[in-house]
Enzyme design. Structure first.
Site, PDB file in Angstrom:
ATOM      1  CB  SER A  52      51.800  77.809  87.209  1.00 19.64           C
ATOM      2  OG  SER A  52      52.174  79.008  86.588  1.00 19.64           O
ATOM      3  CG  ASP A 167      51.706  77.888  83.298  1.00 17.01           C
ATOM      4  OD1 ASP A 167      51.147  77.013  83.985  1.00 17.01           O
ATOM      5  OD2 ASP A 167      51.869  79.055  83.681  1.00 17.01           O
TER       6      ASP A 167
END
Length: 279
Positions: A52, A167
């Site tokens: 991320s 993610d």
């Protein structure tokens, strides 16, 4: 200062240092502070992996950008800038299509392939269909980073090699094991996850108002990734934990504070890192 050229940081017996950068939205700017202190203390970074925001910082650094350049790029992510990247979608797969995020990543990372990077780099994403953690270290870098940082529900999943990815924080928020697979001898983890940090300040604990959808989604991600993060942290030789638990991950106006906290935490870890290198 930038990445130290390989000839200046290699020796016949020197151990390879790997740096794992956790997810954490704006808290991930602490990674920038950590890298700056490592550079100032001549600590080599041979390999880097991120999830991320950690993937964004890692990709920018591995591409050869200096700490000053990375700081400028990421501190520019104020609310107005973020709002300019919102391209609303009919919410069947996510509220934001992510095309403008794609464009932003490409404008800062370029059309680089992983093989073009100055340092070996990998990022982690989650296959939303199977729940697998997906290790990405080949092909175009920007789309891989987009996949790694696609917050589920908020952003539509990124399509990558026939998979739909979101993610990486869901299953692999701190990719320490990835560094081992890449050949690192010393594994350094930088953990900025606010809800996995035992020292966090729980200032929001007594809030009465209901959390927004953004708060719900971010908390959900950290709750789901908790066990995975603990397993990875147990593999690290050194864990750097910037004190950012009191900052909400979407508070981009506190970017500078996150960078400072990263510097402070890295300074404390320098003796342990040097000891590991010398042993």
């Amino acid at each position: 200062m930038g990445i130290v050229p390989p000839r200046e940081r290699t020796g016949p017996n020197r151990k390879k240092v790997g740096l794992a950068l956790s997810s954490g939205a704006v808290l991930g700017l602490a990674h920038v502070g950590v890298i700056e202190i490592l550079e100032k203390n001549n600590i080599p970074i041979d390999l880097i992996a991120g999830t991320s925001m950690g993937a964004i910082v890692g990709a920018l650094y591995a591409s050869g950008k200096t700490i000053a350049q990375i700081t400028t790029i990421l501190k520019d992510l104020r609310l107005r800038k973020l709002m300019s990247m919102v391209d609303l979608a009919i919410p069947t797969r996510g509220f934001i299509r992510g095309k403008r995020l794609d464009k932003w990543l490409k404008s800062n990372i370029g059309n680089l392939e992983f093989t073009d990077l100055k340092l070996p780099f990998a990022c982690m994403a989650t296959d939303i269909t199977t729940g697998e953690d997906i290790y990405i270290d080949r092909g175009p870098v920007a789309p891989a980073v987009r996949a790694s940082s696609s917050i589920p529900v908020i952003f539509t999943p990124a399509k990558w090699q026939g998979r739909y990815l979101v993610d990486g924080a869901l299953v692999k928020p701190i990719p320490v094991r990835a560094l081992k697979d890449m050949g690192a001898d010393i594994l350094i983890a930088v953990n900025v996850l606010p809800y996995l940090n035992n020292k966090q300040e729980q200032k929001e604990k007594n809030r009465v108002r209901a959390p927004s959808i953004m708060r719900v989604v971010i908390r959900m991600i950290y709750i789901l990734g908790y066990q995975a993060a603990q397993e990875d942290l147990s593999c690290a030789d050194i864990v750097i934990t910037p004190e950012v638990g009191h900052i909400f991950p979407a508070s981009f106006h506190r970017a500078n504070e996150c960078i400072i906290r990263g510097k402070q935490a890295a300074e404390l870890a320098i003796p342990e890192i040097k000891k590991a290198l010398e042993s």
